[in-house]
Design an enzyme around this catalytic site. Structure first.
Site, PDB file in Angstrom:
ATOM      1  N   SER A  35       0.856  -1.199   0.000  1.00  0.00           N
ATOM      2  CA  SER A  35       0.000   0.000   0.000  1.00  0.00           C
ATOM      3  C   SER A  35       0.882   1.235   0.000  1.00  0.00           C
ATOM      4  O   SER A  35       2.049   1.186   0.431  1.00  0.00           O
ATOM      5  CB  SER A  35      -0.890   0.002   1.246  1.00  0.00           C
ATOM      6  OG  SER A  35      -1.491   1.262   1.452  1.00  0.00           O
ATOM      7  N   TYR A  60      -3.109  -0.706  10.110  1.00  0.00           N
ATOM      8  CA  TYR A  60      -3.061  -1.044   8.689  1.00  0.00           C
ATOM      9  C   TYR A  60      -1.681  -0.743   8.114  1.00  0.00           C
ATOM     10  O   TYR A  60      -1.109  -1.547   7.375  1.00  0.00           O
ATOM     11  CB  TYR A  60      -4.138  -0.254   7.943  1.00  0.00           C
ATOM     12  CG  TYR A  60      -4.200  -0.542   6.464  1.00  0.00           C
ATOM     13  CD1 TYR A  60      -4.782  -1.722   6.002  1.00  0.00           C
ATOM     14  CD2 TYR A  60      -3.689   0.355   5.531  1.00  0.00           C
ATOM     15  CE1 TYR A  60      -4.840  -2.002   4.642  1.00  0.00           C
ATOM     16  CE2 TYR A  60      -3.747   0.090   4.179  1.00  0.00           C
ATOM     17  CZ  TYR A  60      -4.325  -1.088   3.734  1.00  0.00           C
ATOM     18  OH  TYR A  60      -4.375  -1.355   2.390  1.00  0.00           O
TER      19      TYR A  60
END
Length: 254
Positions: free
Chosen positions: A138, A151
């Site tokens: 990400s 996350y």
């Protein structure tokens, strides 16, 4: 170009969003696709689309955080030529309001789940002259994103594991790369907005879209196209790399 005929590809979280798009394009290019999903219903939808277009696919109901389940699935597939580690969950919160339970849950799926699949895939690939691994990282593993502590932790781990696996298995002809998407328009995004911003869906969608300098979110099919390249023989000289697909988020947000 980008032909996958004769190859067996495992895609985790292939029942929706990015994983579904990757599964469909891999099957279109000739791969036998094995969709690993927690939701049997979601996997069935992906399989029906693949089969409707003449592709070949199988589904495996599996919790990637459970090593015994993962090993059984990979054992049933036997030969694995491509692994796409896509399964993952999200969490909103900073350090102070991320509970121990939240952190453990994110770790179990996003980090341990990827580890379980990497370990099983590498064992298979070493027996069959190598393979290609692609992990979904990400932009959060490159730049600070507000309220994404757990996350970000998990995606930073994905990026680091990618480099480690790429280095350790050069001699086994196993390539390992990662992709770092910015926001991608998936059913998950729509559900997240509806849950957290009821009555403001259109406004929030527009706001989130414009955090990418290019002015919109990515389409799952655009991420799938990059995944196809990195897992194909045309990318045989590429390993140990991360590819942002972010509409300029990392380099142009200034």
């Amino acid at each position: 170009m980008f032909e996958l005929t004769g190859k067996k590809a495992v895609v985790t979280g292939g029942g929706s969003g990015i994983g579904k798009a990757i599964s469909i394009v891999f099957a279109r290019q000739g791969a036998e696709v094995h969709v690993i999903e927690l939701s049997h219903e979601a996997a069935a939808q992906t399989l029906s689309e693949i089969e409707a277009n003449g592709g070949k696919a199988y589904s495996h109901t599996c919790d990637v955080s459970k090593q015994s389940q993962v090993r059984e699935v990979f054992k049933s597939i036997a030969q694995v030529d491509i692994l796409v580690n896509n399964a993952g969950i999200a969490h909103v919160g900073n350090l102070e309001n991320t509970s121990e339970e939240d952190l453990d849950r994110i770790y179990q799926v996003n980090v341990k789940g990827a580890y379980n699949c990497l370990q099983a895939a590498v064992a298979s690939m070493k027996q069959h002259s190598g393979g290609a691994i692609l992990n979904l990282a990400s932009i959060a593993s490159h730049v600070g994103i507000p309220d994404r502590f757990a996350y970000t932790m998990s995606k930073g781990a994905i990026h680091a594991m990618t480099m480690s696996v790429a280095k350790d298995y050069l001699g086994a002809h196993i390539r390992c790369n990662s992709i770092s998407p910015a926001r991608v328009h998936t059913p998950f995004v729509d559900g997240f907005i509806a849950k957290n911003y009821p009555g403001q869906e259109e406004e929030m969608f527009e706001k989130l879209s414009k955090t990418q300098p290019i002015g919109r979110m990515a389409k799952p099919e655009e991420v799938a196209a990059l995944a196809l390249y990195l897992c194909s023989d045309e990318a045989s000289f590429i390993t140990g790399c991360d590819y942002p697909i972010d509409g300029g988020f990392i380099t142009l947000n200034n």
